[in-house]
Structure formats: C-alpha cells, structure tokens
Design a protein around this motif. Structure first.
Motif, short mmCIF file in Angstrom:
data_model
loop_
_atom_site.label_atom_id
_atom_site.label_comp_id
_atom_site.label_asym_id
_atom_site.label_seq_id
_atom_site.Cartn_x
_atom_site.Cartn_y
_atom_site.Cartn_z
N ALA A 26 0.77 -0.99 -0.13
CA ALA A 26 0.05 -0.11 0.05
C ALA A 26 1.00 1.34 0.12
O ALA A 26 1.85 1.33 0.81
CB ALA A 26 -0.89 0.09 1.19
N GLY A 27 0.49 2.21 -0.85
CA GLY A 27 1.33 3.67 -0.88
C GLY A 27 2.60 3.37 -1.70
O GLY A 27 3.55 4.26 -1.84
N ASP A 28 2.68 2.33 -2.43
CA ASP A 28 3.99 2.16 -3.23
C ASP A 28 3.43 2.31 -4.71
O ASP A 28 2.60 1.58 -5.33
CB ASP A 28 4.63 0.69 -3.04
CG ASP A 28 5.69 0.54 -3.92
OD1 ASP A 28 6.64 1.64 -4.34
OD2 ASP A 28 6.12 -0.46 -4.32
N SER A 29 4.17 3.24 -5.78
CA SER A 29 5.04 4.01 -5.17
C SER A 29 4.32 5.33 -4.31
O SER A 29 5.05 6.35 -3.79
CB SER A 29 6.08 4.80 -6.25
OG SER A 29 5.37 5.53 -7.04
N SER A 30 3.26 5.65 -4.64
CA SER A 30 2.14 6.63 -4.11
C SER A 30 0.76 5.89 -3.71
O SER A 30 0.50 5.07 -4.10
CB SER A 30 2.17 7.79 -4.71
OG SER A 30 1.21 7.42 -6.08
N LYS A 31 0.18 6.83 -3.04
CA LYS A 31 -1.24 6.58 -2.49
C LYS A 31 -2.08 6.19 -3.64
O LYS A 31 -2.60 5.13 -3.79
CB LYS A 31 -1.83 7.20 -1.41
CG LYS A 31 -1.20 7.66 -0.11
CD LYS A 31 -1.77 8.92 0.52
CE LYS A 31 -0.90 9.21 1.66
NZ LYS A 31 -1.15 10.64 1.98
N GLY A 75 5.48 8.74 2.82
CA GLY A 75 4.18 9.30 3.85
C GLY A 75 3.08 8.51 4.10
O GLY A 75 2.02 9.09 4.55
N ILE A 76 2.86 7.20 3.70
CA ILE A 76 1.98 6.34 4.00
C ILE A 76 1.63 6.10 5.45
O ILE A 76 2.58 6.06 6.31
CB ILE A 76 2.07 4.87 3.31
CG1 ILE A 76 0.66 4.24 3.06
CG2 ILE A 76 2.81 4.08 3.84
CD1 ILE A 76 -0.10 4.70 1.92
N LYS A 77 0.34 6.25 5.84
CA LYS A 77 -0.17 6.02 7.07
C LYS A 77 -1.29 5.10 7.10
O LYS A 77 -1.80 4.85 6.20
CB LYS A 77 -0.65 7.42 7.55
CG LYS A 77 0.22 8.42 8.01
CD LYS A 77 0.91 8.22 9.24
CE LYS A 77 1.98 9.58 9.37
NZ LYS A 77 2.60 9.38 10.66
N MET A 78 -1.44 4.53 8.31
CA MET A 78 -2.28 3.46 8.45
C MET A 78 -3.81 3.89 7.92
O MET A 78 -4.49 2.99 6.92
CB MET A 78 -2.45 2.95 9.98
CG MET A 78 -2.92 1.47 10.36
SD MET A 78 -1.95 0.43 9.17
CE MET A 78 -3.27 -0.41 8.53
N ASN A 79 -4.22 5.05 8.22
CA ASN A 79 -5.55 5.37 7.75
C ASN A 79 -5.50 5.46 6.28
O ASN A 79 -6.52 5.37 5.82
CB ASN A 79 -6.13 6.73 8.48
CG ASN A 79 -6.47 6.56 9.74
OD1 ASN A 79 -6.86 5.58 10.25
ND2 ASN A 79 -6.17 7.64 10.85
#
Lengths: 266, 414
Positions: A26-31, A75-79
């Motif tokens: 998740a979040g690779d390479s961006s959200k 900057g990926i976060k759980m939410n």
C-alpha cells in the motif's frame, strides 16, 4: 453465503485453475498509484494481498523492503491504507482484499479499532507475519467475530503436531510458506517437495483453501497448477521498482505481468 | 506486576515468554518457531546441567579471564567528594567487553546442537568481535551483520572481526545502525535456520535470546558479590550499581545477583543514551516514556511513531544506539526495582574526560554514560555509600570519535 475469499477460490476451481493472489505494498510508490495498480491487476488476480509497510520487517527480502521503504518515505499512514482499500472496494471489478503486515501496526492502532476499521473498509482477511500460533489465538477469534479471515501461516519447519493444531484453529484459508526464506528468495526447494508438503496439509485439512507463497514467479508458477492458490509478491514489487527506474508506468507493467501470470496457470 | 523473590528473573516469564504478562514474548515468523523451540528445550536442559556449567565456567575462567577486577577509584572519589566510587572493570574480559559471556555461551550451545555456522548482529562492534572470537575458538564459521554507519564509526572492532575470520556483512537498509543489523540477522536466520545458529547480541529479541544472554552476563554480578564480601565482609548497607543501558545485557548481568536485596540497600541505576543535547532523537525509551511496541520479536518500550513505525535513534555511542530496550528492563522499571535516567552525548564525553584524567581507566563511550550520572549523584551521597560503575567496555574502539570530539591528547595509542 460464502465469504468473498472462499468464493474466489470456488470460482477459480470451477475454471480448474489455482486462484492467483498478488501482493503489492500500500502506498507504493504513492497512495494514488498503489490504488491504480490494485484496480488494474484485479482484472487478472483473484485475491489481492495489500502489504502494510513496516520499517523493521524481519521476514521480508530486498524487493518488498524497497517497496515498503518507498511507501513509508512517501508518507503512507495506516488510515491511508484503509482509504486505499475502501476506494478500491468501490470500483466495479474489485476483488477480496487481505491486509498483510506486522503486528506492531495493529497493536498501535488497537486490535479492536483495527478490526472495526477493517470491516468498515471491507478488508476480507488478515495475515500477520509475526503473530504465530498460539500467540494469535485471541486475535484470530476476534477476527472471526468480525467476519474477517485470519490466515494462519505454515512453513517447512512446522511440526506435524503443530500443523494439526494450527489448521484446526485456522479459518477458510491457510498459507504455506514454500521454503526457509524471506520473501523474494529464489526457489531453492524442488516443486515436488513443496507439493508433497502441500498435499500433507491438504490431507489433514481438506476443506481449507491452502495457498503457496515465497519463490513463486513467472518462471516457477506453472509448476504448481494443481493447488488451491498461489501468491506472487516480490516479483511484482521488483517490477514496480524496475518501472520507476526506467521511467515507465508501473501500473501498465505490473498489470501486464499479472496477466501473464494468470495465463500461465489457466 | 510483581518481581518474585527466589526465582531468577530470566525464568519469571509466563508460558508464552512474557515478563509481567506484557514484556517479551515471541513475535516471530512461523518458520522460526521450531528453531526457537529447539533452542528453548536445549537451554532449559543445559542451564541446570552440572557438566555444562562446569564447561562454561572453565572457558569463563581460562579463556575469558574471570573474575574481572573490582577496584576503588581513589582519585575520582577524592575529586568528587561524596560516596566512595568503585568500578567493576568488565572490560578486563578477553576481547574488552561483557559481550564475550553471551557469545561464548551461544557458541557452546551451537556446538552441542551440531550447528556449523553462527551468525550475530552488532552495533558498537563488540558483540560481533566477541562472537567472531568465540566462533574461532570453537571452530564455527561466523557471519556478523553490522549497520553501514556503524562499520564506519567502529573500525577497530570491524578489523578485529575480520582478523578472526568472520564475514562482516554491511547492512544498508533503514538507519544503517544496530536496529537494522538485528533485522537483517533475523532475516538471514529465517532463511538458514536449519544449518545456522543465531546469537542475538543483547538481552533483546525473542524470549529465549533474552534469557540466554541474561544468564550469560550474570557472571558479572556473581563475581561482584564475592568481591564485595571479600572487600567489605558483607554486601554493603548502601550500595548503588550504575550501568549504561542500550539493549541492556551488561546492566542486567551487573544487577542479577542482587535482585532479591531491598532496593534501599542495593539500588540499580540504568543510564540510557540521551543523544546530542539539542536533538529530539534519543535512545532512551525508558527515560522518556516511549510506548510499548513490538521490535525484533519482543514487546518492549520502544521509540516509534503513532502508526508503529520504529524511529531512528541518535547517540554518540553505537552500542547504545537502539530504539528498544530489553523486556527485562521494562519489567524492572515497571516493578520499580530499577531506576532509569539518561545522559547526553556531551555528558558522556565529559565523564570520559574526567575519568581518564584521574584514573588509569579508559571506559568506552557506553559506560561513560553511566559514569556521568554516577559522578553527579555521588557528590550528594554519604561517604559510607558504595557507588559502583560497570566499566563494561574499553575506549579503544572509540578512538576515532574521541579524537574527533576531544582532540588527539585523549587518545592513547595502543
């Protein structure tokens, strides 16, 4: 009614092929891009594992580490991860989603909160790499109550006694780790031997859907056609890295790759 | 949460390996369950086996050179004016630090289980150096995982490892320090656990490694107790034991034998690395109230962000530069048996200057943290108080840093 994960296996079985499971971080390479990748590959894959990036991953090899560090750096976060899943689930051809990660991320979120959020964003299953049996007994029960599949892992070092206890406590799906390795290792055990272990598990627990992961790539996947399901992860992460390095679109390249993988087992 | 008397702390964990019901445990991939269980069975059997203990003691005595000295620091005591300041010079041990005890025990265990290769992590390079020495001694192949940043700043130990025939494998991921070295070492073990033994360099990691390490370093306090009785005729009425705490192996070993004494008689003071004075980063999870999290297979107080990503630390001392802390110390903190505080990089350097000015003792940057707090507190203590600092490492490995920070005159050549 069958839960979406079991249904995906059933549908693949109807077509006489193993289910194809993919793993992307998740979040690779961006959200945004990771969501695009999920949308694109769900045309070919049956179940999507979505990796929750963690910065001290004790079971992941280089490729998945690279993807995870890239996602964290962006900057990926759980939410955000829950948001990606729920956005994906709103699309037309969405598939069952399994979140895969390390226990500290769940622990910090709070087990109950985490499961509530999973349910809300329609996560169908969880793989927690570092929460083995019997440590996972309480949490896996909580998952079941929330209609979330807690997926137990088995490995070549798992004793027969343990195998029986773990499969007994497992839900609809189990995951067999093909060899002693972190993710992304080269297949160092013969497919025959892996399948022998797989069949041993199926004999003990014939009704559970058992997938094989670790070392499954374009090269090796066709050797495991007679199984319930196969997981490809590192090769996809590697393809994302390669695409980025060559300034190509990872969404297109990864989706091509997953299409190929699917053809190889069809 | 309660500390039990009469039972070694390493054996006070529950069935799943948790101390106080919440610290430690085994948060490991399924693949490692079996090798960990094998090691547990082996260790539980051998730790009470007379022959094994005899063998351990033989190597401790003849090869490591126990007991290490227990000396009074007369000049420093006079200079500080207050409590009597003593030191347990654990850096006398073969190799120059306490890490040799754990390394030796792990090699003995590996040998008995028929493993041919042993792997280990290292921060300051001491754990790696000692493991490479012990591996050589016992005829085992050795691989050491070390953060690329630490390789740069602890060259003398890197050279020593290579000289002992070990492969030093640089780790480039994350912060390139101890935390990443431990992760990489565990990853290697996941892949090779059928042929390879793993030694975790401190009282961290899955519960069995915490126990083996604590059992091994407890040699320090076993010796000290005898030395105290020889010197004072009894365990002194006011005794304070200062030790730096990174992962927590030397401090645990320095305290273990005195665990059952009332803390008013024998107080334990753990000194964590506060990092540079103006930096917000530190390696002091106990002092600065970090939350409980999972790191390297164990629940512990650990520096992390709200999501659960482990945070990078910053310390002049590579051996203390670790975001987590032994579950044993979390347990000792929450049961209030030990007190924890921190010293900054600058305070540690200052303490190093003071100690080396007045004494012919050269503590490495790690114990210099403990000296800093001990000197400060000793001033205010009565003359009949015995303050002991565990000088658990020698500054030879720090010469590069010391030269840079303090100038050439503080670096003696050898």
């Amino acid at each position: 009614m069958l839960n979406p994960i079991s249904l995906a296996f059933k549908n693949a079985k109807k077509k006489k092929r193993p289910a194809l499971l993919t793993y992307t971080v998740a979040g690779d390479s961006s959200k945004k891009q990771s969501l695009e990748i999920l949308k694109a590959i769900s045309n070919y894959a049956d179940i999507l594992e979505v990796g929750v990036p963690h910065n001290t991953p004790v079971a992941d090899g280089g490729q998945i580490q690279t993807s995870a560090y890239r996602a964290i750096k962006n900057g990926i976060k759980m939410n955000d991860i829950f948001k990606i899943v729920s956005d994906f689930k709103k699309t037309k051809n969405s598939k069952p989603v399994i979140l895969m990660g390390y226990y500290n991320m769940i622990y910090q979120y709070g087990e109950n909160n985490f499961l509530k959020k999973c349910k809300k964003s329609e996560v169908n299953g969880l793989i927690v790499v570092d929460l083995p049996w019997p440590e996972n007994k309480i949490f896996s029960k909580k998952c079941k109550k929330n209609e979330i599949n807690f997926i137990q892992l088995l490995s070549p070092t798992t004793s027969n006694k343990r195998l029986k206890s773990i499969t007994k406590d497992s839900h609809d799906m189990i995951y067999y780790i093909s060899m002693l390795s972190t993710t992304g290792g080269k297949l160092k055990v013969s497919p025959k031997k892996i399948l022998a272990n797989y069949n041993k598990i199926k004999k003990i627990s014939p009704k559970k859907n058992c997938v094989i992961g670790f070392g499954i790539t374009e090269k090796t996947i066709s050797k495991f056609k007679n199984t319930d399901g196969l997981v490809v992860g590192s090769q996809i992460c590697k393809e994302i890295t390669r695409s980025l390095n060559n300034r190509q679109n990872p969404v297109i390249n990864v989706s091509k790759m997953v299409n190929k993988l699917r053809k190889k087992i069809s | 949460m309660k500390l039990k008397k009469g039972i070694p702390v390493i054996d006070q964990g529950d069935r799943l390996g948790f101390w106080g019901g919440k610290f430690g445990g085994n948060f490991v991939p399924e693949t490692l369950k079996k090798p960990i269980e094998d090691l547990e069975i082996q260790f539980n059997r051998l730790k009470n086996d007379k022959n094994f203990i005899k063998e351990r003691d033989k190597y401790f005595k003849n090869w490591i050179g126990t007991p290490t000295r227990f000396i009074k620091l007369n000049n420093l005591t006079k200079q500080v004016g207050g409590a009597q300041i003593w030191s347990k010079v654990v850096s006398d041990a073969n190799g120059g630090a306490h890490k040799i005890y754990n390394a030796t025990v792990h090699c003995l265990l590996a040998k008995r289980s028929g493993k041919k290769v042993i792997i280990g992590d290292t921060g300051a390079g001491y754990a790696g150096k000692m493991l490479s020495m012990a591996a050589k001694k016992f005829g085992l192949k050795c691989k050491i995982f070390m953060g690329a940043k630490d390789i740069k700043r602890q060259q003398p130990n890197v050279k020593a490892m290579k000289k002992n025939g070990a492969d030093v494998i640089p780790v480039y991921s994350g912060s390139q320090t101890l935390v990443d070295a431990v992760s990489e070492c565990m990853r290697f073990w996941v892949t090779n656990c059928d042929t390879t033994a793993m030694c975790v360099g401190s009282t961290v990691g899955p519960a069995i490694f915490v126990r083996i390490c604590g059992w091994s370093t407890s040699q320090i306090s076993r010796e000290l107790k005898v030395q105290l009785i020889n010197e004072f005729g009894e365990v002194p009425k006011k005794l304070k034991l200062y030790n730096c705490v990174g992962g927590g192996s030397s401090s645990f070993g320095f305290w273990n034998e005195f665990m059952d004494y009332n803390k008013k008689q024998v107080e334990f003071i753990g000194v964590e690395a506060g990092g540079p004075t103006k930096s917000k980063r530190h390696a002091a999870p106990l002092t600065y109230g970090s939350k409980i999290g999972i790191l390297h297979g164990a629940a512990q107080y650990v520096n992390q962000n709200s999501d659960g990503q482990i945070e990078e630390t910053e310390s002049i001392s590579a051996g203390l530069d670790y975001p987590g802390i032994s579950p044993l110390h979390c347990f000792l903190k929450d049961t209030k048996r030990a007190r924890y505080t921190a010293a900054s990089d600058e305070e540690a350097l200052k303490a190093y200057q003071i100690v080396t000015k007045y004494e012919s003792l050269r503590p490495s940057l790690e114990p210099s943290h403990a000296f800093s707090v001990a000197i400060k507190e000793a001033k205010k203590l009565s003359k009949d108080t015995i303050v002991i600092i565990n000088s658990c490492g020698d500054a030879y490995k720090d010469r590069g840093i010391l030269e840079k920070k303090l100038g050439k005159k503080y670096v003696k050549s050898n």
